[in-house]
Each structure stands twice: as C-alpha cells, then as structure tokens.
Design an enzyme around this catalytic site. Structure first.
Site: not given
Ligand code: ADP
Ligand code: ASP
Ligand code: MG
Length: 833
Positions: A691, A695, A810
């Site tokens: 992940d 990015k 989040g």
C-alpha cells in the site's frame, strides 16, 4: 353595533366581484369522465357569470384526423370510429347516470352523423371539402356536452353554446382572424334568446365567412378562450392545463424547467410562436386588446398559483424567460458576390417567398451582404427554393448569384425575455452553453426588440442544445450531476459530509451538487433529479443490477452542465473505466489507488483523456485529507524541480513504529492496532508495504516519473513463512515478527538512531519502502500517533525540505480529501468560493 364597527381595524380589502370569468380546459385536463367531474370544483370563485371553454377529450382530435386521413385513403376506418364512440359513451354513462340529460342518445346521433360523413369522404362526395373542414371539430362538440352534464345541465344554470353558432372567422395574415362585428352580433342574438347565465362553450371550432364549420388550427382552444373572453367582456381568463404554468422550457425535454410567475404578453407570444405548446400563439392578441390578464394554471395542482400573463412582467432572476424549439424546418441560403451592395435583394427574395405562401420563421443576413439566409418550414422548403431561384434566374444565369442552397433537418432554438433588452452577455451565455454541448450553430438572428435570440441548428442537436442552453441560464454554473460508487467506509463518510454541506450550499446558491446515482459492486440506484445522501445507501437495496456503462451515461445527463463520478470502491476493475469516462467529459474523483499506481499504459491513457475531457483528482490516495498531491503540483507548476521525496505514508505503520520502543513486543502492538481498527481486517495488507509502495508510485508519477509498482523495492514486515497462511494462523504465529524487528531496533538505538517505516524516492529515481533508521532530527521522528508525513526536497526547498504532516488515515479525513477534490473541480467550473 353595526357590522362595520365590528370589523377588525385592518380587514383585508373585499375582492372586487368578478363579472365574468372564462375558464378553458385543454384535452390534457379532460382525459376521462372523472376529470370532467373533478374540474367542476374549480369554478367556485363567486363570479357572476362563468364561461367554460373546452377542448376535445385528450387524444380525440388526433383520432379524428386519423379517421379523416384513413377515409380519404380508402382504408378501413370503422374500428377506430367505433372505439371513439365507445370511449365517449362510457364517459356519458358516468356523467349522465340516470339519462336525465339524454347524453347517450345525442352522442349516438352525432356519431352516426360522423359515420355518414366518413362514408361520404370515402365515396369521394362533392361535400368532401366541407366535411374535411369541420370533421376535426367533433371532439369539442362532444366534450362540451359531457362538460354541461358534469355541471348539472340547464337545470343547474348551465347553457351550452356551440361556438360555430356565433364565432365567425376568416383567414388572416398571421393565421385565423376573427370577424368581431359579426361575432358580437351573433352572440348578442344568442344571449337574447338564452339569457346571461353560465355557459359551456366549444373551443377550437368556428364558422367561416361562407358559413361553413371550420377550426382555428391545432391547439386553437386557447385562442377560442381568449376570443370569448373578449366577446363576453370578461374580467378574468384562466387557462387550465396539465402543468403548473408556463415553464422556462418544455418539461418533456428539460426535466429542470422552472415555472414562471409572470410574463408579458410579448414574451408569451414569442415563446408560443417559437413552439411552446402550452399556449396557442394567437391567444394573447384578444386579451392584450382588452388589457385582460391571462392566468395559466394546473388542473392537477390547483394550489399552485400558476403563471400570470399581463402587459408587463415581474423582473426575473434570469434575463431569459423561456426557451423553445421549432423543428421540421430547413435553411434556404442565397449567396453570391453579385449580392454585395445591391439594394432590394432581400426584398426580392422575401417577396417571392411571400407570394408563394412560404412562411419564414427566421432571417439572417451578414453585413457583407454576400449571403442571405432564412429558415422555412420543411414542407415548404423545396417550393421556397424554386421560387427564389426563379426570382433570381437572371442573376444566376449571369453567375452573379451562385444559387439557392437548401439545408434540410433544421430546428430553431429561441431564447425569449423582455429582460434581454440592454442586458450584456446574454448571447455570450447562450453561445457558450451551446459550444460546451458541441452544438454547431448554422445561423443566428436577434430581433431588433432584443426580446428574442434565435439560432438555427441541426435537428439532431435540438434536444441537446435546448438542455445546454437551459442550464446556461437557469442553473448555477457549478451544477454537478454526481454518481458515487462503492459506499464502503469512506463512501459512507462522504455521503454524510455531503448531507451536511448541501443545505448550506443551497442557501448560498453558489454550488449545486446533485447526487443522482449510487452503486455498490452488485447494484445501482439511478435518480432522475436527486437522491438524498442520507437515504442513498438504503435505496441501493431495491436498486437494479449494476451496469457501469448505464451508470455513467445517467450521470452524464444532457440537461445538467457537468458530471462527476466518485469512485470509493478500491476496485481495479472500476479504475479501468476512468479513461472512457474522462474522455466523455466526466470528471473523476477517487481515493482508489489503483488508477494512480496500476499499469503505466492505463495511467497514461487517463492522463491523455484529461487533456480534452474531464478532470481527474485523487488527492485522498496519499495522506487521506492532507494536501499532499496539490502541494507537489503547486511546486512543480510554479517551476520548482523535485529532487527527493521521503515520508511515512501509512497511518497504521506510523502508529506501530511511533509506539515501538522494544519494551512491548511488536506483535502485541499489531494486535492492539487491529483491535483499535487502525489496521486493515488482515494486518498483512498494511505490513506487506504494498500500500505504501502504491502511494510512492502515485507521487513519483505526479512528478513526471514513469515508475511502476514492480520497480519499487519493497521490504515486507511479514516473514516469508507467514505470507500465504490463513489469517487465523497468521495471528497465531504473530510473534514470529518480533525477533527480527527487535534486532533492527536495537542496532539502530546503538547508533543513536530511531526506526521508522519509510518510503523514499531519491534523485536518481530509485524507489524503495521499508524499515529504516532516519538520523536524529528527521521529521518522521517527531510525528505522532497515526500521522502521515511527506517531505519534499526540491531545488527551492533544498536544504530544509517542505514537510506536510498530519493525521493521514481514517474514513472521515479521507472523505474530506475526496470532498475537497469535488469542490476544487466545482471551483474551476465557476462556483464562487
Ligand atoms: P392542453 O391540452 O391543456 O391545451 P397542451 O398539451 O396543449 O395542453 O399543452 C400543455 C403541454 O405543453 C404541457 O404538458 C407541456 O408538456 C407542453 N409544453 C411545452 N412547452 C412548454 C412550456 N414552455 N411551458 C409549459 N408547458 C410546455
Ligand atoms: N382539440 C384541439 C387540438 O387538439 C384544440 C385544442 O386542444 O386546443 O388541437
Ligand atoms: Mg393546448
């Protein structure tokens, strides 16, 4: 105490008694017996005299014309005749249950007469012409009988007047003209015989100067109502139909059309002349002569105030009041160098057309006078071309004039409004709207009154043009039709944020975000106008099976200026659609990392599509709501050069390494993070580093480097032996992570260094992610909790890097990043910030 004393000090003024109120009901209000009964409640306004003008029942005039055509063509008309009779007799039985009005018998006789007339037509009778003239008017005769019965008949004070007894008309320059003197005299005679009570009148029909029954032309009952309002010296005229009033455009073509509170006679005339079906174009003239206001109201929604048409109208928010379309037209263009400066050319052309009875809808001539073009009805175009060619035969033979070019399949779009007079930029707005919808304009005309701008366009573009023009005038420039895919955690949070923000945007009027579609991996829900963001996910339960192409086509609605898809799915298959969506002009916003870090050719296709298509924004793919990509963009766009990126790109790994000091086992921290919801359901998705690598690829590509995921050196924190085992087994053997990490940590400490999980893109383009020991003072050592941290080293920020830091994980902050992208796009579309 007198009653005057008892009245409150500020009693409302008593409304002047209405002398005579003319009501007109269109066929749309009169589809069946129940509707005849329902509308009778609408006359109860205390008028001393009411006159009710009726059209035929819905669809009846069309049916009569079809019968006429069939009879003339020798086809079998009997079944259709029978069906029509049946429909009327059924209505008669309901409205005249006890046969008091003798409706069944009367209608039976009239239908028998119609049958004889059709037979005569089929037999080529000498009467054919007269029959064809009166036949379409039968529907109004029957309808007036039904209405009189619904109102209780003569016993209840309702006379019936067949307009053919009194209304005398003749053909005029602009259509059918009324012989006022003869009509007044006949009406007076009828009144003398029948008294001054309430009356039901047939719309549409009249008699001509030779005494033959005729009609006022299609849709002519509106005109009938205005004529009778004039003849009866009425002080109120209400035209009841099936929409709330005159709308800014035909609601069948523009779902967003709005009802107008008021219009001037002139505006209404222009709009009707240019095709707005709601009113016959001649309706305004008789009312205008008397200064009689016309109210258009909705039978199905009598609570709505409707539209008031009077001498002047209230200023409206838009300088354009309405848009309408006329189709089945053609362009005739006369051109040639020999026309330049020759006086009388236009006159010759239009005189020829006039003599031939070809009506001209629009004229346009450039100031060079090299060509003159006009728009005529398609069915008259060939004739028009011939007569103009004949008028210029000599000049054509001499080569001074090239000839007459005929372009078929043309429509005219007209923008109408008194407020256009002296208002700057009206045409600019219209043309910009049409340009955006890629509509090619063939000819333009603006009346000297400046009340009308008309453009001739290809008939195939007509609806698209109308919708685009409508949105250019009535919608906020930042009106976005939005579809959301994949309402997982981030999608849910986004919908909540939208639900909260929308009322504020609506109040401020600067931004109109319309959630019109939602989808998950199986279903989708498409809404014509909008979905409530709070209820959208629940609406998926009774959605239809997912079809992403239909989903996108729905979002890209022609009547709304902009379309945007938010992909919160995390799916590679959805990302594969981006190039096509962007190419179709749909903007795409996503927190899905697959497009930015997936196969390089696809990424390049996305970039290529954005050059002429929609905008692609994906800020939330790195650092959630933190301004990471936009910071990088702004550095590069202002001419800076990126040398190095380094940072903590995973909130989960940030938390683990911020907490880890060798005292508590790393595996224990992983368990705790899992419990707190800081990790993916399977923590290996975080610990593997993929992940983070995604990015880094996104940042590298944003900076113009052609990096692929497989070129990133990734250090996974998951030992080989645990990579392919089940999740349960992974948790059971989690302690196997501990020893290697503790060793790494202790060796770093021994050198006075810390341990962090970092992503790095160095100046040579090498990309790596993994556990590393930044030197003391490194920004990552001062980050907290789940903070993400990205430091950009550039030519300008060479010694002291630019750092973006803050909570970077989040659903709420990620959704805020997505929302920020939506607003950034809206801003480029013209929303005032
Ligand atoms: P009626 O039978 O009452 O005469 P019409 O069908 O002739 O009704 O006219 C009303 C219809 O006109 C509406 O239902 C609407 O579809 C159509 N229409 C076209 N343009 C407009 C407009 N600008 N405003 C309102 N209605 C319009
Ligand atoms: N019934 C006629 C028509 O359909 C007249 C009208 O409805 O106004 O054209
Ligand atoms: Mg009508």
């Amino acid at each position: 105490m007198s009653s005057a004393d008892a009245s409150p000090p500020h009693a409302p003024p008593v409304r002047a008694v209405v002398r005579c109120h003319v009501h007109k009901f269109g066929g749309s209000s009169l589809a069946n017996a129940a509707l005849y009964q329902a509308v009778t409640a609408l006359f109860d306004d205390g008028a001393r005299q009411s006159a009710v003008v009726v059209s035929a029942m819905q669809g009846v005039t069309d049916a009569l014309i079809a019968l006429l055509t069939a009879a003339r063509a020798g086809q079998d008309w009997a079944p259709a005749w029978h069906g029509l009779q049946q429909r009327h007799l059924e209505a008669a039985d309901r409205l005249d249950e006890h046969g008091r009005h003798g409706l069944r018998e009367t209608l039976g006789h009239e239908f028998a007469t119609l049958r004889d007339e059709l037979a005569a037509l089929a037999g080529g009778s000498a009467e054919s012409e007269a029959i064809a003239l009166r036949l379409p008017g039968w529907g109004e005769v029957w309808s007036s009988r039904l209405m009189q019965a619904a109102l209780g008949g003569e016993a209840a004070g309702w006379q019936r007047l067949d307009a053919r007894e009194v209304l005398v008309v003749h053909p005029g320059e602009l259509g059918v003209a009324v012989d006022w003197d003869a009509s007044h005299a006949r009406l007076a005679a009828w009144r003398a015989q029948h008294g001054n009570g309430h009356v039901v009148l047939t719309g549409f029909v009249a008699r001509d100067a030779q005494g033959r029954a005729t009609t006022l032309g299609r849709n002519g009952s509106d005109y009938s109502a205005a004529i009778f309002a004039h003849l009866l010296d009425a002080d109120a005229l209400t035209i009841w139909t099936d929409v709330d009033g005159v709308l800014s455009a035909d609601p069948r073509l523009v779902p967003d059309a709005v009802c107008l509170d008021s219009m001037s006679y002139a505006e209404a005339c222009e709009l009707a002349y240019f095709g707005a079906k709601v009113l016959h174009p001649q309706t305004m003239a008789p009312a205008m002569q008397r200064g009689l206001p016309i109210r258009i109201r909705n039978t199905l929604n009598p609570a709505a105030p409707g539209t008031l048409i009077a001498a002047t109208s209230q200023p409206a928010p838009s300088p354009v009041k309405g848009l309408s379309l006329v189709d089945r037209l053609a362009v005739l263009e006369l051109s040639g160098a020999g026309l330049i400066g020759v006086p009388g050319t236009a006159e010759r052309m239009f005189a020829a057309l006039h003599r031939a009875g070809v009506s001209v809808t629009m004229i346009s001539q450039g100031s060079s006078e090299h060509s003159i073009c006009c728009v005529v009805r398609a069915d008259q175009a060939q004739r028009g071309r011939e007569v103009v060619e004949a008028a210029f035969a000599e000049a054509i033979a001499d080569g001074q004039v090239e000839g007459v070019r005929l372009t078929p399949d043309i429509a005219v779009l007209a923008a109408v409004g008194d407020g256009m007079v002296g208002t700057h930029g009206v045409s600019a707005r219209l043309f910009a709207g049409l340009a955006q919808a890629r509509v090619n304009i063939r000819a333009i005309a603006q009346g000297a009154s400046e009340r009308n701008i008309s453009v001739a366009i290809a008939a195939s573009d007509a609806t698209r043009a109308l919708r685009a023009a409508h949105s250019a005038f009535w919608l906020s420039p930042a009106t976005l039709s939005i579809g959301v895919i994949g309402p997982g955690q981030v999608g849910r949070a986004l919908l909540q944020q939208l639900a909260q923000a929308l009322p504020r945007f609506a109040e401020e009027g600067r931004l109109d975000l319309r959630l019109r579609a939602i989808a998950n991996s199986r279903h989708m829900q498409l809404a014509g106008k909008r979905l409530d963001p709070d209820a959208a996910i629940a609406a998926l339960a009774d959605g239809e099976p997912l079809d992403l192409d239909r989903f996108a086509a729905h979002v890209r609605a022609e009547h709304l200026p902009h379309a945007l898809i938010v992909d919160c799915s995390g799916s590679d298959a959805v990302a594969a659609h981006y190039p096509a969506w962007l190419a179709a002009g749909i903007h795409v916003v996503t927190p899905n990392k697959h497009a930015g870090s997936g196969p390089l050719p696809r990424y390049q296709a996305i970039r290529a599509a954005t050059r002429h298509g929609g905008t692609f924004r994906y800020e939330a793919t790195v650092g959630a709501g933190l301004p990471v990509i936009q910071t990088l963009r702004s550095l590069l766009d202002t001419g800076d050069e990126l040398t190095e990126v380094e940072g903590v790109l995973s909130g989960t790994l940030a938390w683990l390494f911020n907490r880890y000091d060798g005292t508590v086992a790393f595996s224990e921290l992983v368990r705790e993070a899992h419990r707190l919801g800081y990790t993916e359901p399977d923590p290996r998705d975080d610990l593997s580093g993929t992940d983070v690598a995604r990015k880094l690829v996104i940042l590298a590509r944003e900076a113009g480097r052609e990096l692929s995921l497989d070129e990133v050196a990734v250090e996974s924190l998951v030992p080989e032996a645990l990579r392919d085992v089940s999740k349960d087994e992974f948790f059971a053997r989690l302690h196997e992570l501990d020893a290697p990490l503790l060793a790494r940590y202790q060796s770093a400490r021994a050198q006075g260094l810390g341990l962090r999980y970092l992503a790095r893109l160095d100046r040579d383009g090498r990309a790596s992610v993994g556990a590393a020991s930044p030197a003391a003072g490194h920004a990552s050592l001062h980050s907290r909790l789940t903070d993400n941290l990205i430091q950009f080293r550039t030519r300008r920020y060479a010694d002291n890097p630019l750092v973006v830091q803050g909570p970077g994980a989040g659903p709420d902050v990620t959704a805020a990043g997505v929302f920020g992208d939506i607003l950034a796009i809206a801003q480029t579309l013209g929303a005032r910030a």
